[in-house]
Motif scaffolding. Sequence first.
Motif, short mmCIF file in Angstrom:
data_model
loop_
_atom_site.label_atom_id
_atom_site.label_comp_id
_atom_site.label_asym_id
_atom_site.label_seq_id
_atom_site.Cartn_x
_atom_site.Cartn_y
_atom_site.Cartn_z
N GLU A 35 0.83 -1.21 0.00
CA GLU A 35 0.00 0.00 0.00
C GLU A 35 0.87 1.26 0.00
OE1 GLU A 35 -4.19 -1.54 2.00
OE2 GLU A 35 -2.91 -0.19 3.15
N HIS A 36 1.99 1.22 0.70
CA HIS A 36 2.90 2.37 0.67
C HIS A 36 3.43 2.60 -0.74
CE1 HIS A 36 3.83 1.29 5.15
NE2 HIS A 36 2.67 1.92 5.01
N ASP A 37 3.86 1.53 -1.40
CA ASP A 37 4.38 1.65 -2.76
C ASP A 37 3.30 2.10 -3.74
OD1 ASP A 37 6.86 0.82 -1.88
OD2 ASP A 37 6.60 -1.27 -2.51
N TYR A 38 2.10 1.62 -3.53
CA TYR A 38 0.94 2.01 -4.36
C TYR A 38 0.74 3.52 -4.27
CZ TYR A 38 -3.87 1.21 -6.19
OH TYR A 38 -5.03 1.17 -6.94
N GLN A 53 1.45 5.41 -7.69
CA GLN A 53 0.23 5.82 -8.41
C GLN A 53 -0.21 7.23 -8.09
OE1 GLN A 53 -0.89 3.88 -10.75
NE2 GLN A 53 0.34 2.09 -10.21
N PHE A 54 0.14 7.73 -6.91
CA PHE A 54 -0.28 9.07 -6.54
C PHE A 54 0.88 10.07 -6.52
CE2 PHE A 54 -1.06 12.36 -3.28
CZ PHE A 54 -2.08 13.04 -3.93
N VAL A 55 1.88 9.84 -5.69
CA VAL A 55 2.98 10.80 -5.57
C VAL A 55 3.70 10.99 -6.89
CG1 VAL A 55 5.15 11.30 -4.40
CG2 VAL A 55 3.25 10.32 -3.11
N ARG A 56 4.06 9.88 -7.53
CA ARG A 56 4.80 9.97 -8.79
C ARG A 56 3.90 10.32 -9.98
NH1 ARG A 56 6.82 4.43 -10.91
NH2 ARG A 56 4.61 4.41 -11.56
N ASP A 57 2.81 9.56 -10.17
CA ASP A 57 2.02 9.71 -11.39
C ASP A 57 1.05 10.87 -11.36
OD1 ASP A 57 3.41 7.52 -12.21
OD2 ASP A 57 1.72 6.12 -12.15
N VAL A 58 0.49 11.19 -10.20
CA VAL A 58 -0.46 12.30 -10.11
C VAL A 58 0.27 13.61 -9.79
CG1 VAL A 58 -2.44 13.26 -8.88
CG2 VAL A 58 -2.39 10.83 -9.46
N CYS A 59 1.10 13.57 -8.74
CA CYS A 59 1.77 14.81 -8.30
C CYS A 59 3.08 15.07 -9.02
CB CYS A 59 2.01 14.75 -6.79
SG CYS A 59 0.51 14.56 -5.82
N ARG A 60 3.58 14.06 -9.72
CA ARG A 60 4.84 14.16 -10.47
C ARG A 60 6.01 14.54 -9.56
NH1 ARG A 60 0.78 15.88 -13.88
NH2 ARG A 60 0.67 14.80 -15.88
N ILE A 61 6.02 13.91 -8.40
CA ILE A 61 7.09 14.12 -7.43
C ILE A 61 7.94 12.85 -7.36
CG2 ILE A 61 7.62 14.40 -4.97
CD1 ILE A 61 5.10 16.11 -4.73
N ASN A 62 9.25 13.04 -7.51
CA ASN A 62 10.19 11.93 -7.37
C ASN A 62 11.07 12.21 -6.17
OD1 ASN A 62 9.63 10.26 -9.81
ND2 ASN A 62 10.20 12.14 -10.89
N LEU A 63 11.05 11.32 -5.20
CA LEU A 63 11.83 11.50 -3.99
C LEU A 63 13.30 11.22 -4.24
CD1 LEU A 63 9.52 9.77 -1.35
CD2 LEU A 63 9.60 12.17 -1.99
N PHE A 79 -7.13 6.35 -6.11
CA PHE A 79 -7.67 7.46 -6.90
C PHE A 79 -6.79 7.72 -8.12
CE2 PHE A 79 -9.68 9.56 -2.88
CZ PHE A 79 -10.68 8.60 -2.89
N GLY A 80 -5.48 7.71 -7.92
CA GLY A 80 -4.57 7.92 -9.03
C GLY A 80 -4.66 6.82 -10.06
N HIS A 137 -11.75 13.50 -5.92
CA HIS A 137 -11.70 13.29 -4.47
C HIS A 137 -10.30 13.43 -3.89
CE1 HIS A 137 -15.87 12.05 -4.60
NE2 HIS A 137 -15.59 11.12 -5.48
N ILE A 138 -9.32 13.69 -4.76
CA ILE A 138 -7.94 13.80 -4.30
C ILE A 138 -7.74 14.98 -3.34
CG2 ILE A 138 -5.62 14.46 -5.10
CD1 ILE A 138 -6.01 12.47 -7.40
N PRO A 139 -8.25 16.18 -3.62
CA PRO A 139 -8.00 17.29 -2.68
C PRO A 139 -8.43 17.00 -1.25
CG PRO A 139 -8.82 18.14 -4.77
CD PRO A 139 -8.96 16.64 -4.84
#
Length: 348
Positions: free
Chosen positions: A166-169, A173-183, A298-299, A313-315
């Motif tokens: 779930e953390h990787d999901y 799917q959200f941080v990388r693909d929706v927010c376009r953030i790469n840690l 959601f992503g 529903h993301i916000p």
Amino acid sequence: MRHTENTFIAYARKILGIAGEAAGRMALKAIMKGGSDRCFYRLTVGDDKSFLFMAYGRQQEENSYWVDIAAFLAALGVPVPAVYGHDRELGFVLMEDLGDRDLWSYRHEPWEVRRGLYRKVLQRISPLHTFAECSPSKGKDGPPANIAASLPRIMKGYDRELYRWEHDYFLEQFVRDVCRINLTELEGAALGEELAALTGRLLGAGKALVHRDLQSQNIMICGGGPVFIDFQGLRRGSLFYDLGSLLCDPYVPLTAEERDELLRYAHELLPLDLDWTPFREGFLDGSAQRLMQALGAFGFLGLKKGKEAFLGHIPQGIENLCRMAAASGRLPELLKLAERCNGVRLTY
């Protein structure tokens, strides 16, 4: 009418024993709702009878567990739809039609109305959360053996692997693909260490049976009370995950005061040997975990499956995650990332 729909009606006629003129007055209407890969139809017979028809495939193992879990929940006293027919080979289920009003549809009602509904939800789902390995408990050491033996086949319970999935999901799917953030490597390591500790706390909080998707659109309101649906993912896990699903539901914003009132009610209702502070801490952990899973979903559903309504529903979901992580005080890296995601101007 497609051949498949003719097949559905033929099955329903057989189960319901309908023939002659009445058979000619049967009709199907597709119901489009949620992120499920199952197909749902409302089957009407004349002007005064209706049923719900479900057709499921074999892509998701859990779909085949639905009917047996429904019988188990009904035996526990947890309200679920009545099942009239099930064909495992065809993947057909004919069940009670509960209507169109779910808990979500009451979101604009006064708090006096919604409070009563949420309390009923917590009351009626509690036999699930107090079944079997719910620990620690003030009462008896689990259910009678004959009830324990009635537990049907269910999905593998929560363990380190599933929590990590779930953390990787969430991250993919959200941080990388929706927010376009790469840690960065350092950011990823710090967050990973923090989430591993979160997993440890959730695993240490005791195991209950959990619905796993206990949100407002999976709770129908029929006859003034809740009836639970979409429970095929039921498994062993932390009851705080379910409480987070319900009280931090991105579909239905609750004020901090409303959420706290319901959480205190749950604390009084459940026979757990936990004081308020550790109970609340467990809830914050379970809510953060659930919200990460929901945002990942959601992503995935919005971008990969073309179900764009989920993106709306993301916000609220990310706002809830910020609040839960901040209130926890034990999730500073997750809070930092959630706030960063919240500041992104999303374009789909």
